[in-house]
Design a protein around this motif. Sequence first.
Motif, PDB file in Angstrom:
ATOM      1  N   VAL A  58      26.767  16.231  -9.773  1.00  0.00           N
ATOM      2  CA  VAL A  58      25.699  17.191 -10.044  1.00  0.00           C
ATOM      3  C   VAL A  58      25.366  17.162 -11.533  1.00  0.00           C
ATOM      4  O   VAL A  58      26.260  17.241 -12.378  1.00  0.00           O
ATOM      5  N   SER A  59      24.081  17.039 -11.856  1.00  0.00           N
ATOM      6  CA  SER A  59      23.654  17.019 -13.248  1.00  0.00           C
ATOM      7  C   SER A  59      23.566  18.439 -13.802  1.00  0.00           C
ATOM      8  O   SER A  59      23.508  19.417 -13.060  1.00  0.00           O
ATOM      9  N   GLY A  60      23.529  18.526 -15.119  1.00  0.00           N
ATOM     10  CA  GLY A  60      23.353  19.813 -15.771  1.00  0.00           C
ATOM     11  C   GLY A  60      24.591  20.271 -16.509  1.00  0.00           C
ATOM     12  O   GLY A  60      25.720  19.905 -16.167  1.00  0.00           O
ATOM     13  N   ALA A  61      24.353  21.104 -17.536  1.00  0.00           N
ATOM     14  CA  ALA A  61      25.449  21.585 -18.378  1.00  0.00           C
ATOM     15  C   ALA A  61      26.121  22.836 -17.827  1.00  0.00           C
ATOM     16  O   ALA A  61      27.185  23.226 -18.316  1.00  0.00           O
ATOM     17  N   GLY A  62      25.527  23.470 -16.823  1.00  0.00           N
ATOM     18  CA  GLY A  62      26.085  24.715 -16.326  1.00  0.00           C
ATOM     19  C   GLY A  62      27.452  24.564 -15.693  1.00  0.00           C
ATOM     20  O   GLY A  62      28.298  25.458 -15.803  1.00  0.00           O
ATOM     21  N   PRO A  75      18.236  25.766 -12.388  1.00  0.00           N
ATOM     22  CA  PRO A  75      18.116  24.315 -12.535  1.00  0.00           C
ATOM     23  C   PRO A  75      17.348  23.593 -11.438  1.00  0.00           C
ATOM     24  O   PRO A  75      16.839  22.505 -11.655  1.00  0.00           O
ATOM     25  N   ALA A  76      17.285  24.177 -10.216  1.00  0.00           N
ATOM     26  CA  ALA A  76      16.856  23.396  -9.052  1.00  0.00           C
ATOM     27  C   ALA A  76      15.462  22.799  -9.209  1.00  0.00           C
ATOM     28  O   ALA A  76      15.260  21.591  -9.033  1.00  0.00           O
ATOM     29  N   ARG A  77      14.477  23.632  -9.514  1.00  0.00           N
ATOM     30  CA  ARG A  77      13.098  23.152  -9.556  1.00  0.00           C
ATOM     31  C   ARG A  77      12.864  22.184 -10.703  1.00  0.00           C
ATOM     32  O   ARG A  77      12.206  21.150 -10.542  1.00  0.00           O
ATOM     33  N   TRP A  78      13.419  22.511 -11.875  1.00  0.00           N
ATOM     34  CA  TRP A  78      13.247  21.620 -13.036  1.00  0.00           C
ATOM     35  C   TRP A  78      13.939  20.281 -12.782  1.00  0.00           C
ATOM     36  O   TRP A  78      13.375  19.219 -13.063  1.00  0.00           O
ATOM     37  N   LEU A  79      15.151  20.309 -12.264  1.00  0.00           N
ATOM     38  CA  LEU A  79      15.871  19.069 -11.988  1.00  0.00           C
ATOM     39  C   LEU A  79      15.130  18.211 -10.966  1.00  0.00           C
ATOM     40  O   LEU A  79      15.088  16.982 -11.078  1.00  0.00           O
ATOM     41  N   ASP A  80      14.538  18.860  -9.982  1.00  0.00           N
ATOM     42  CA  ASP A  80      13.834  18.109  -8.942  1.00  0.00           C
ATOM     43  C   ASP A  80      12.569  17.452  -9.482  1.00  0.00           C
ATOM     44  O   ASP A  80      12.377  16.239  -9.344  1.00  0.00           O
ATOM     45  N   TYR A 109      15.159  10.380 -17.623  1.00  0.00           N
ATOM     46  CA  TYR A 109      13.900  11.025 -17.255  1.00  0.00           C
ATOM     47  C   TYR A 109      12.797  10.883 -18.304  1.00  0.00           C
ATOM     48  O   TYR A 109      11.617  10.999 -17.983  1.00  0.00           O
ATOM     49  N   TRP A 110      13.141  10.565 -19.562  1.00  0.00           N
ATOM     50  CA  TRP A 110      12.096  10.320 -20.563  1.00  0.00           C
ATOM     51  C   TRP A 110      11.367   8.996 -20.315  1.00  0.00           C
ATOM     52  O   TRP A 110      10.232   8.840 -20.726  1.00  0.00           O
ATOM     53  N   GLY A 111      12.058   8.022 -19.725  1.00  0.00           N
ATOM     54  CA  GLY A 111      11.452   6.709 -19.524  1.00  0.00           C
ATOM     55  C   GLY A 111      11.240   5.950 -20.821  1.00  0.00           C
ATOM     56  O   GLY A 111      10.386   5.064 -20.895  1.00  0.00           O
ATOM     57  N   TYR A 112      12.034   6.254 -21.830  1.00  0.00           N
ATOM     58  CA  TYR A 112      11.888   5.591 -23.133  1.00  0.00           C
ATOM     59  C   TYR A 112      12.589   4.240 -23.088  1.00  0.00           C
ATOM     60  O   TYR A 112      13.781   4.163 -22.796  1.00  0.00           O
ATOM     61  N   ASP A 113      11.851   3.175 -23.378  1.00  0.00           N
ATOM     62  CA  ASP A 113      12.393   1.814 -23.257  1.00  0.00           C
ATOM     63  C   ASP A 113      12.098   1.049 -24.534  1.00  0.00           C
ATOM     64  O   ASP A 113      11.016   0.485 -24.715  1.00  0.00           O
ATOM     65  N   ASN A 114      13.078   1.028 -25.447  1.00  0.00           N
ATOM     66  CA  ASN A 114      12.909   0.374 -26.736  1.00  0.00           C
ATOM     67  C   ASN A 114      14.079  -0.592 -26.949  1.00  0.00           C
ATOM     68  O   ASN A 114      15.191  -0.162 -27.256  1.00  0.00           O
ATOM     69  N   PRO A 115      13.858  -1.907 -26.771  1.00  0.00           N
ATOM     70  CA  PRO A 115      14.952  -2.883 -26.894  1.00  0.00           C
ATOM     71  C   PRO A 115      15.642  -2.852 -28.246  1.00  0.00           C
ATOM     72  O   PRO A 115      16.866  -3.050 -28.327  1.00  0.00           O
ATOM     73  N   GLU A 116      14.910  -2.578 -29.300  1.00  0.00           N
ATOM     74  CA  GLU A 116      15.521  -2.529 -30.630  1.00  0.00           C
ATOM     75  C   GLU A 116      16.503  -1.361 -30.726  1.00  0.00           C
ATOM     76  O   GLU A 116      17.607  -1.492 -31.257  1.00  0.00           O
ATOM     77  N   ARG A 147       5.769  21.169 -18.566  1.00  0.00           N
ATOM     78  CA  ARG A 147       6.559  21.864 -17.554  1.00  0.00           C
ATOM     79  C   ARG A 147       7.895  22.249 -18.175  1.00  0.00           C
ATOM     80  O   ARG A 147       8.689  21.386 -18.546  1.00  0.00           O
ATOM     81  N   VAL A 148       8.143  23.549 -18.299  1.00  0.00           N
ATOM     82  CA  VAL A 148       9.328  24.041 -19.003  1.00  0.00           C
ATOM     83  C   VAL A 148      10.231  24.799 -18.045  1.00  0.00           C
ATOM     84  O   VAL A 148       9.760  25.420 -17.083  1.00  0.00           O
ATOM     85  N   PRO A 149      11.541  24.767 -18.283  1.00  0.00           N
ATOM     86  CA  PRO A 149      12.463  25.557 -17.452  1.00  0.00           C
ATOM     87  C   PRO A 149      12.363  27.032 -17.816  1.00  0.00           C
ATOM     88  O   PRO A 149      12.022  27.389 -18.946  1.00  0.00           O
ATOM     89  N   ASN A 150      12.677  27.892 -16.856  1.00  0.00           N
ATOM     90  CA  ASN A 150      12.619  29.330 -17.140  1.00  0.00           C
ATOM     91  C   ASN A 150      13.897  29.804 -17.814  1.00  0.00           C
ATOM     92  O   ASN A 150      14.426  30.874 -17.510  1.00  0.00           O
ATOM     93  N   LEU A 151      14.392  29.006 -18.758  1.00  0.00           N
ATOM     94  CA  LEU A 151      15.501  29.400 -19.615  1.00  0.00           C
ATOM     95  C   LEU A 151      14.945  30.190 -20.793  1.00  0.00           C
ATOM     96  O   LEU A 151      13.751  30.087 -21.098  1.00  0.00           O
ATOM     97  N   PRO A 152      15.777  30.958 -21.502  1.00  0.00           N
ATOM     98  CA  PRO A 152      15.239  31.868 -22.513  1.00  0.00           C
ATOM     99  C   PRO A 152      14.326  31.215 -23.549  1.00  0.00           C
ATOM    100  O   PRO A 152      13.341  31.824 -23.976  1.00  0.00           O
TER     101      PRO A 152
END
Length: 500
Positions: free
Chosen positions: A51-55, A388-393, A423-430, A355-360
């Motif tokens: 399960v992902s997440g810091a909680g 976490p559910a909706r944001w993670l999904d 999830y960022w999809g950042y692809d930088n070979p360097e 799209r932001v999580p409903n965290l404080p």
Amino acid sequence: MRRARTLGIVAVVLLASLLGACTRPPQVEEPERTLEIGATGEPAGLDMITVSGAGTPFVLLYNVYETLVKLDGEGNIDPLLASEWTMSEDNTVYTFTLDKGARFASGTDVTAEAVVASFERNRSEAATDQIMGKWQVVDTIEAVDEDTVEITLSQASNQWLYEMTGPAGIVTDPTGDADLNTTPAGSGPYEFAAWEEGSAIELVANDGYWGTPPRFDSVTFRYYADPNAMNTAMLSGQLDIISNLTVPQAIEQFADETAYTVHEGTTDGEVVLGFNHRTPALQDLRVRQAINHAIDREALIDAAWGGKGTLIGSMVPPTDPWYEDLSDTYPYDPEKAKALLAEAGMASGLSLRLRVPNLPYGPPAGRFIAAQLEEVGIDVVLDELEFPARWLDLVYTKFDYDMTIVAHVEPRDLEAFANPDYYWGYDNPEFQRLIEEADAGSPEEQVTKLQEAARLLADDAAADWLFLLPNIIVTTPDISGIQANQVSLAFDLTTIAARS
């Protein structure tokens, strides 16, 4: 906690006055030692491997589950289940000697075979991509004898042992037949008791704990979607600890030092305005630079986080050895932002979903950023998602977003940008090359290469690093042993006690 002790004292006084002529003192039952902790960010599940997440590690790491080695409050690596360890001259073979007294809460010994079974599961396909990634450098895991585990790496790694202090290194009880996502089974000072989803997780003391006995009979983490409700609970005596004050503007409510103690430290929690690099417009460096220039981050901290927090310019907090101050890479300059958008052919008509999580921190930061981006011509569609559910999904799993805001609290997580499938999809070979060279090089090369990698991320505007979360913990005055700095994912209960 304070009421229980007071009642116990009153009972002793009354009994002593009524039975004063007796030669044998009455037996008074000890009040239960309880701890009530207010928290946000409820887990999505209880198995931190799948399960992902810091909680999940926030509650279970070091409390229910233990690792061979752990992080202390200063970020040092200390023994835990392993009493000692050695490394080969080329830093590819680690030999861990287990503490002979270590036992699971079930009473079963923590053996080398149990460690091997746990680690093989931790690096299996059942694990999250993030957990599996921390095991990629490992070749073999073997039980040399009952108390010795030998792990061979495919190449030297500066990072691997550090990663073993976190969720990737937990050791689970192989004798348990329950689902670890609902019934955790570890060797820590506490055992899982109950989870009332949306409300609380309760832990109880492991009476047979092999190490220093737990100081509380039960510990309850109570979750609050509204941080003001958590503050009210603290003010009304329902909580002993606020694990992190997520409305820093409210800190003055706890100014009475006779009633509260405020601990202020730092975290590894980079609050990131993350870009989906699969979005065509965000593949243009000029657009990402424009977004960075358009946001006044100092004003954001004041508006959304009560002026508490540290400006950063890349995915490195000041507590990391390779930190450099990159916070001024893209200073607030809305005119520069407009010019960059015009140069990219997007002076008007650019619309992005935030799209932001409903965290404080999520909604207030989202509203602030949406307003600032609209001032430079970017239309922002703001969507608040249940966490976490909706944001993670939608965001983490399906990449269904253009921008998001989330705090990344995992220690030393610069390397997260080296995974193009993240999830960022950042692809930088360097960038990926620098991360690999830093891990395989000498400690000095690690610092140099990671500084270079952090600068590359900043220059490439791979994200907008908004600020570093402060760690503000509020307790009642009788609570001691609080670690001011949150340098691991765990809220470590082993250091906390209540003064009598």
